[in-house]
Design a protein around this motif. Structure first.
Motif, mmCIF file in Angstrom:
data_model
loop_
_atom_site.group_PDB
_atom_site.id
_atom_site.type_symbol
_atom_site.label_atom_id
_atom_site.label_comp_id
_atom_site.label_asym_id
_atom_site.label_seq_id
_atom_site.Cartn_x
_atom_site.Cartn_y
_atom_site.Cartn_z
ATOM 1 N N ASN A 166 0.843 -1.196 0.000
ATOM 2 C CA ASN A 166 0.000 0.000 0.000
ATOM 3 C C ASN A 166 0.881 1.249 0.000
ATOM 4 O OD1 ASN A 166 -2.139 1.762 0.172
ATOM 5 N ND2 ASN A 166 -2.500 1.419 2.347
ATOM 6 N N PRO A 167 1.398 1.629 -1.164
ATOM 7 C CA PRO A 167 2.319 2.771 -1.208
ATOM 8 C C PRO A 167 1.702 4.114 -0.826
ATOM 9 C CG PRO A 167 2.559 1.394 -3.162
ATOM 10 C CD PRO A 167 1.320 0.939 -2.452
ATOM 11 N N MET A 168 0.363 4.212 -0.833
ATOM 12 C CA MET A 168 -0.303 5.461 -0.437
ATOM 13 C C MET A 168 -1.301 5.151 0.675
ATOM 14 S SD MET A 168 -1.974 8.408 -2.893
ATOM 15 C CE MET A 168 -3.567 7.631 -3.098
ATOM 16 N N PRO A 169 -0.818 4.973 1.912
ATOM 17 C CA PRO A 169 -1.696 4.568 3.014
ATOM 18 C C PRO A 169 -2.623 5.694 3.473
ATOM 19 C CG PRO A 169 0.512 5.006 3.816
ATOM 20 C CD PRO A 169 0.582 5.112 2.319
ATOM 21 N N ARG A 170 -3.643 5.292 4.221
ATOM 22 C CA ARG A 170 -4.567 6.278 4.785
ATOM 23 C C ARG A 170 -3.883 7.089 5.881
ATOM 24 N NH1 ARG A 170 -10.194 2.780 5.549
ATOM 25 N NH2 ARG A 170 -10.536 2.338 3.312
ATOM 26 N N ASN A 171 -4.512 8.191 6.241
ATOM 27 C CA ASN A 171 -3.964 9.058 7.286
ATOM 28 C C ASN A 171 -3.744 8.294 8.588
ATOM 29 O OD1 ASN A 171 -3.982 11.222 5.579
ATOM 30 N ND2 ASN A 171 -5.631 12.325 6.610
ATOM 31 N N TYR A 172 -2.754 8.730 9.317
ATOM 32 C CA TYR A 172 -2.400 8.105 10.592
ATOM 33 C C TYR A 172 -3.314 8.648 11.680
ATOM 34 C CZ TYR A 172 0.608 6.158 14.228
ATOM 35 O OH TYR A 172 1.101 5.431 15.280
ATOM 36 N N GLU A 173 -4.166 7.792 12.197
ATOM 37 C CA GLU A 173 -5.099 8.223 13.241
ATOM 38 C C GLU A 173 -4.347 8.477 14.548
ATOM 39 O OE1 GLU A 173 -8.284 5.497 13.717
ATOM 40 O OE2 GLU A 173 -8.861 5.516 11.597
ATOM 41 N N GLY A 174 -4.667 9.595 15.178
ATOM 42 C CA GLY A 174 -4.023 9.952 16.435
ATOM 43 C C GLY A 174 -2.783 10.792 16.280
ATOM 44 N N ALA A 175 -2.381 11.090 15.021
ATOM 45 C CA ALA A 175 -1.211 11.939 14.801
ATOM 46 C C ALA A 175 -1.548 13.381 15.173
ATOM 47 C CB ALA A 175 -0.777 11.870 13.343
ATOM 48 N N PRO A 176 -0.544 14.185 15.545
ATOM 49 C CA PRO A 176 -0.798 15.608 15.789
ATOM 50 C C PRO A 176 -1.425 16.259 14.560
ATOM 51 C CG PRO A 176 1.410 14.985 16.519
ATOM 52 C CD PRO A 176 0.864 13.815 15.765
ATOM 53 N N ALA A 177 -2.275 17.228 14.772
ATOM 54 C CA ALA A 177 -2.982 17.892 13.679
ATOM 55 C C ALA A 177 -1.999 18.431 12.650
ATOM 56 C CB ALA A 177 -3.847 19.021 14.229
ATOM 57 N N GLY A 178 -2.256 18.133 11.398
ATOM 58 C CA GLY A 178 -1.398 18.584 10.306
ATOM 59 C C GLY A 178 -0.304 17.611 9.940
ATOM 60 N N TYR A 179 -0.112 16.566 10.753
ATOM 61 C CA TYR A 179 0.969 15.604 10.498
ATOM 62 C C TYR A 179 0.439 14.193 10.217
ATOM 63 C CZ TYR A 179 4.119 19.260 12.052
ATOM 64 O OH TYR A 179 4.811 20.446 12.152
ATOM 65 N N GLU A 180 -0.856 14.094 9.899
ATOM 66 C CA GLU A 180 -1.463 12.783 9.667
ATOM 67 C C GLU A 180 -0.844 12.077 8.457
ATOM 68 O OE1 GLU A 180 -4.530 15.533 11.530
ATOM 69 O OE2 GLU A 180 -3.121 15.638 9.839
ATOM 70 N N ARG A 181 -0.587 12.821 7.358
ATOM 71 C CA ARG A 181 0.001 12.216 6.164
ATOM 72 C C ARG A 181 1.453 11.856 6.415
ATOM 73 N NH1 ARG A 181 -2.382 9.520 3.951
ATOM 74 N NH2 ARG A 181 -1.455 9.660 1.888
ATOM 75 N N MET A 182 2.185 12.764 7.041
ATOM 76 C CA MET A 182 3.604 12.504 7.309
ATOM 77 C C MET A 182 3.775 11.243 8.145
ATOM 78 S SD MET A 182 6.301 14.653 9.627
ATOM 79 C CE MET A 182 5.703 13.856 11.128
ATOM 80 N N MET A 183 3.022 11.131 9.234
ATOM 81 C CA MET A 183 3.146 9.970 10.114
ATOM 82 C C MET A 183 2.784 8.686 9.376
ATOM 83 S SD MET A 183 4.118 10.888 13.268
ATOM 84 C CE MET A 183 3.432 9.738 14.461
ATOM 85 N N SER A 184 1.819 8.765 8.466
ATOM 86 C CA SER A 184 1.400 7.593 7.719
ATOM 87 C C SER A 184 2.497 7.121 6.771
ATOM 88 C CB SER A 184 0.120 7.913 6.936
ATOM 89 O OG SER A 184 -0.348 6.780 6.261
ATOM 90 N N TYR A 185 3.111 8.046 6.053
ATOM 91 C CA TYR A 185 4.147 7.689 5.083
ATOM 92 C C TYR A 185 5.456 7.271 5.751
ATOM 93 C CZ TYR A 185 1.687 8.972 0.788
ATOM 94 O OH TYR A 185 0.814 9.009 -0.269
ATOM 95 N N LEU A 186 5.578 7.478 7.047
ATOM 96 C CA LEU A 186 6.767 7.031 7.772
ATOM 97 C C LEU A 186 6.537 5.687 8.475
ATOM 98 C CD1 LEU A 186 7.902 10.418 9.362
ATOM 99 C CD2 LEU A 186 8.948 9.231 7.429
ATOM 100 N N ASP A 187 5.357 5.102 8.275
ATOM 101 C CA ASP A 187 4.989 3.866 8.970
ATOM 102 C C ASP A 187 5.035 2.694 7.986
ATOM 103 O OD1 ASP A 187 3.906 1.818 10.448
ATOM 104 O OD2 ASP A 187 2.088 2.883 11.030
ATOM 105 N N GLN A 188 6.043 1.842 8.108
ATOM 106 C CA GLN A 188 6.189 0.720 7.179
ATOM 107 C C GLN A 188 5.050 -0.282 7.302
ATOM 108 O OE1 GLN A 188 10.117 -0.849 7.878
ATOM 109 N NE2 GLN A 188 11.079 1.114 7.446
ATOM 110 N N LYS A 189 4.447 -0.365 8.486
ATOM 111 C CA LYS A 189 3.317 -1.276 8.642
ATOM 112 C C LYS A 189 2.144 -0.826 7.786
ATOM 113 C CE LYS A 189 0.372 -3.578 12.066
ATOM 114 N NZ LYS A 189 0.042 -3.725 13.508
ATOM 115 N N LYS A 190 1.852 0.468 7.782
ATOM 116 C CA LYS A 190 0.765 0.981 6.959
ATOM 117 C C LYS A 190 1.053 0.778 5.470
ATOM 118 C CE LYS A 190 -1.771 4.423 9.635
ATOM 119 N NZ LYS A 190 -3.072 3.918 9.192
#
Length: 496
Positions: free
Chosen positions: A312-336
């Protein structure tokens, strides 16, 4: 331990709750030399000789808007092993961008997550508005360390032992040098690529063992792409065109928004190492994105290539990430992203591609014994990511012949670096050596070096060596054996 503080940079960073400006990613501002490092556990083996280099993202100034960890300034860390002793030093990579910001006393460039219009000066590389921080990767070639930036910067040379700066290579091309140059320890050559937003969108080059550019050719693509790594065999270079890239319509408006085109096949380019554009063979494969490859080699009519397939090279937003960093946290998560060890086979006779998964676990940032690059190999070493974080807390060793594997997990609160393989002096076979890693210990607020004996993998570190300060985390590392850096060695760039 004897420690000399060489320099401490003045910073205007404001303390806050940014997830990648604290913990194991806390910025480090001092540069030191350290000798007689204290052994915390075990003993330093006498049969390891060489240098471990680790590049980290280490911001000096408060970001202009949102901060992404890949925006951080490059800081190179060096641990040199010889005769049972180890020394350490670290230095900021003195890029043009960092020097300009030090002079101004503030950030001058916006980062990956911000509007390019916020940058006060023109930037570098494929993006065009980012600072070239030279913070992504490091290799040793022709007697020098070369640090590089994933968005294609100019590349910076440093002495691998003293970390003295030696400037930008005179052959650095207009479109820059991407991270993940490949050094062939059998020939002393370095292979590299770059990419851009203008046709032909990619180039491939070869620098010989004397640090001379001897080959540079276009690799035409349908449009701007975002390749991150390359591979090579004895006779071929392997490049890629994955269906994860900037949205063309938004890019025309100056917006750098990444999309995954899941119905478009991946394309792999295979070109003779000194081949021309017309010699490229393109192979199609399942849609994905590969951040990092392992080894590649020729087997009969086929080229075998190992790397890390993303489900899944384009994962969904990271739930629980600080506001504005949902995409960044998601793209840094190899599990996602679903990163798995994977093997591709490209048949040069039939043009067919076959592929299969080698492990169902989430793995990435692989290493292997570089003396077996371009050769059939048996052992691979993958890093295990902390779920939800761009941090490592373990390693897996694979026997690619038998399918066996062994794992090592770090204690809670300890985070590893990418761990290259360091062959023993007079090594007898492929896994006769050590994995080398820096560890950041959040429990003690210190960092250390560990060595893992590959033949006794699950036994844990054979030694733990204290470092003089706590490192900020980062991406890539490399190992260069001492004999290879001596005059006449394949990494020396000097005649015998």
């Amino acid at each position: 331990m004897t420690t000399e503080i060489v320099n401490t940079l003045t910073s205007d960073l404001v303390p806050g709750d940014h997830p990648y400006l604290q913990g194991a990613w806390t910025p480090l501002l001092e540069e030191v030399n350290a000798t007689e490092l204290k052994v915390l556990e075990g003993s330093i083996p006498l049969d390891i000789d060489g240098v471990y280099l680790r590049n980290t993202e280490n911001p000096v100034f408060q970001a202009k808007g949102k901060y992404h960890p890949f925006d951080g300034d490059g800081m190179l860390h060096m641990a040199a092993f010889k005769s049972g002793k180890v020394s350490y030093r670290n230095r900021f990579v003195q890029t043009k961008g960092l020097q300009a910001e030090l002079e101004a006393g503030r950030a001058l460039w916006a980062g990956l997550m911000e509007d390019p219009a916020l940058s006060e000066r023109a930037g570098w590389g494929a993006h065009g508005s980012l600072k070239d921080s030279s913070s992504t990767d490091v290799v040793v070639h022709a007697g020098r360390a070369l640090t590089t930036f994933y968005q294609c910067g100019e590349g910076y040379r440093l002495d691998p032992l003293s970390l003295e700066h030696e400037g930008i290579p005179p052959w650095s091309p207009l479109d820059g040098i991407s991270a993940h140059c490949k050094v062939d320890e059998h020939t002393g050559e370095m292979l590299f690529f770059n990419y851009s937003k203008h046709a032909p969108y990619m180039h491939y080059g070869v620098v010989d063992k004397h640090d001379k550019l001897v080959h540079y050719v276009p690799i035409p693509l349908p449009g701007p792409r975002l390749p991150h790594d390359m591979a090579f065999t004895e006779n071929y270079a392997i490049l890629n065109d994955f269906p994860l890239y900037w949205d063309p319509e938004l890019l025309a408006q100056g917006k750098h928004v990444v999309r995954f085109y899941k119905d478009t096949p991946s394309r792999i380019a295979i070109i003779p190492r000194r081949g021309q554009t017309q010699d490229i063979r393109w192979f199609e494969a399942a849609p994905t994105f590969v951040l990092h490859w392992l080894n590649a080699y020729e087997e009969g009519d086929e080229i075998v290539l190992d790397g890390y397939f993303q489900d899944n090279p384009m994962p969904r937003n990271y739930e629980g990430a600080p506001a504005g960093y949902e995409r960044m946290m998601s793209y840094l998560d190899q599990k996602k992203m679903g990163c798995h060890l994977h093997r591709w086979r490209f048949n040069l006779k039939t043009g067919q591609t076959t592929e299969k998964r080698l492990d169902d676990r989430i793995l990435e940032f692989g290493m292997f014994n570089q003396r077996y690059a371009t050769r059939p190999y048996r052992y691979a070493y993958s890093a295990v990511q902390v779920p939800g974080w761009f941090l490592f807390n373990g390693y897996v060793k694979h026997d690619l012949q038998t399918g066996q594997s062994w794992a090592i997990q770090l204690p809670e609160g300890q985070y590893a670096s990418e761990a290259p393989f360091a062959p023993r002096t007079n090594a007898q076979d492929e896994d006769d050596g050590y994995l080398v890693s820096f560890i950041t210990n959040e429990n003690t607020q210190r960092s250390e070096i560990i060595l893992i004996d590959s033949k006794k993998f699950e036994a844990g570190p054979v030694c733990r060596i204290e470092l003089p300060h706590k490192l900020c985390s980062g991406t890539h590392a490399c190992w260069a054996s001492g004999a290879d850096m001596q005059p006449g060695g394949l990494l020396s760039g000097q005649p015998a």
